[in-house]
Design a protein around this motif. Structure first.
Motif, PDB file in Angstrom:
ATOM      1  N   LEU A   1      -2.713 -19.927  -1.084  1.00  0.00           N
ATOM      2  CA  LEU A   1      -1.393 -20.274  -1.602  1.00  0.00           C
ATOM      3  C   LEU A   1      -0.548 -20.961  -0.541  1.00  0.00           C
TER       4      LEU A   1
ATOM      5  N   GLU B   1       1.463 -31.376  -6.336  1.00  0.00           N
ATOM      6  CA  GLU B   1       1.289 -30.306  -5.352  1.00  0.00           C
ATOM      7  C   GLU B   1       1.920 -29.000  -5.841  1.00  0.00           C
TER       8      GLU B   1
ATOM      9  N   GLN C   1      -0.432 -27.536  -8.379  1.00  0.00           N
ATOM     10  CA  GLN C   1      -1.565 -26.897  -7.707  1.00  0.00           C
ATOM     11  C   GLN C   1      -1.163 -25.542  -7.131  1.00  0.00           C
ATOM     12  N   SER C   2       0.005 -25.476  -6.514  1.00  0.00           N
ATOM     13  CA  SER C   2       0.483 -24.215  -5.944  1.00  0.00           C
ATOM     14  C   SER C   2       0.668 -23.159  -7.027  1.00  0.00           C
ATOM     15  N   THR C   3       1.274 -23.562  -8.115  1.00  0.00           N
ATOM     16  CA  THR C   3       1.505 -22.631  -9.220  1.00  0.00           C
ATOM     17  C   THR C   3       0.188 -22.178  -9.832  1.00  0.00           C
TER      18      THR C   3
ATOM     19  N   GLU D   1      -1.495 -24.535  -0.102  1.00  0.00           N
ATOM     20  CA  GLU D   1      -0.990 -25.377  -1.191  1.00  0.00           C
ATOM     21  C   GLU D   1       0.518 -25.587  -1.096  1.00  0.00           C
ATOM     22  N   ILE D   2       1.252 -24.544  -0.763  1.00  0.00           N
ATOM     23  CA  ILE D   2       2.708 -24.659  -0.608  1.00  0.00           C
ATOM     24  C   ILE D   2       3.019 -25.623   0.549  1.00  0.00           C
TER      25      ILE D   2
ATOM     26  N   GLU E   1       1.259 -28.138   1.472  1.00  0.00           N
ATOM     27  CA  GLU E   1       1.033 -29.498   0.991  1.00  0.00           C
ATOM     28  C   GLU E   1       2.208 -29.969   0.128  1.00  0.00           C
ATOM     29  N   ALA E   2       2.772 -29.083  -0.686  1.00  0.00           N
ATOM     30  CA  ALA E   2       3.936 -29.442  -1.497  1.00  0.00           C
ATOM     31  C   ALA E   2       5.139 -29.733  -0.607  1.00  0.00           C
TER      32      ALA E   2
END
Length: 93
Positions: free
Chosen positions: A48, A71, A74-76, A51-52, A54-55
């Motif tokens: 997680l 992004e 994807q995180s969600t 991914e966060i 990357e966002a």
């Protein structure tokens, strides 16, 4: 706004439906790519946070909104997969 319509029923806006459809598609993509994932909480947290990150990078770098939104989806989706894993674990005892 409390999310309730005139008669007390939940109202759902177009954007919510679009986000949920995008989220469902991303979860399906993840399952096709990785199969069922049953990590421990610490591994899920690491995935997680990647991914966060990357966002955050997409937003801070001024990338197009579509990149940031992807992004975030994807995180969600990782959060949803983690919750699915926890439910599987609980149901299997």
């Amino acid at each position: 706004r409390n999310g309730r319509g005139a008669k007390g029923g939940a109202s759902v806006n177009r954007e919510f439906v679009e986000v949920m459809n995008d989220l469902r598609a991303e979860r399906e993509r993840q399952d096709r790519k990785w199969g069922e994932q049953n990590h421990g909480d610490s591994r899920w947290l690491a995935i997680l946070m990647e991914e966060i990150g990357e966002a955050c990078a997409a937003g801070l770098q001024g990338r197009p909104d579509a990149d940031v939104e992807y992004e975030l989806i994807q995180s969600t989706a990782v959060l949803v997969a983690w919750l699915e894993c926890k439910k599987r674990r609980r149901s299997r005892g």
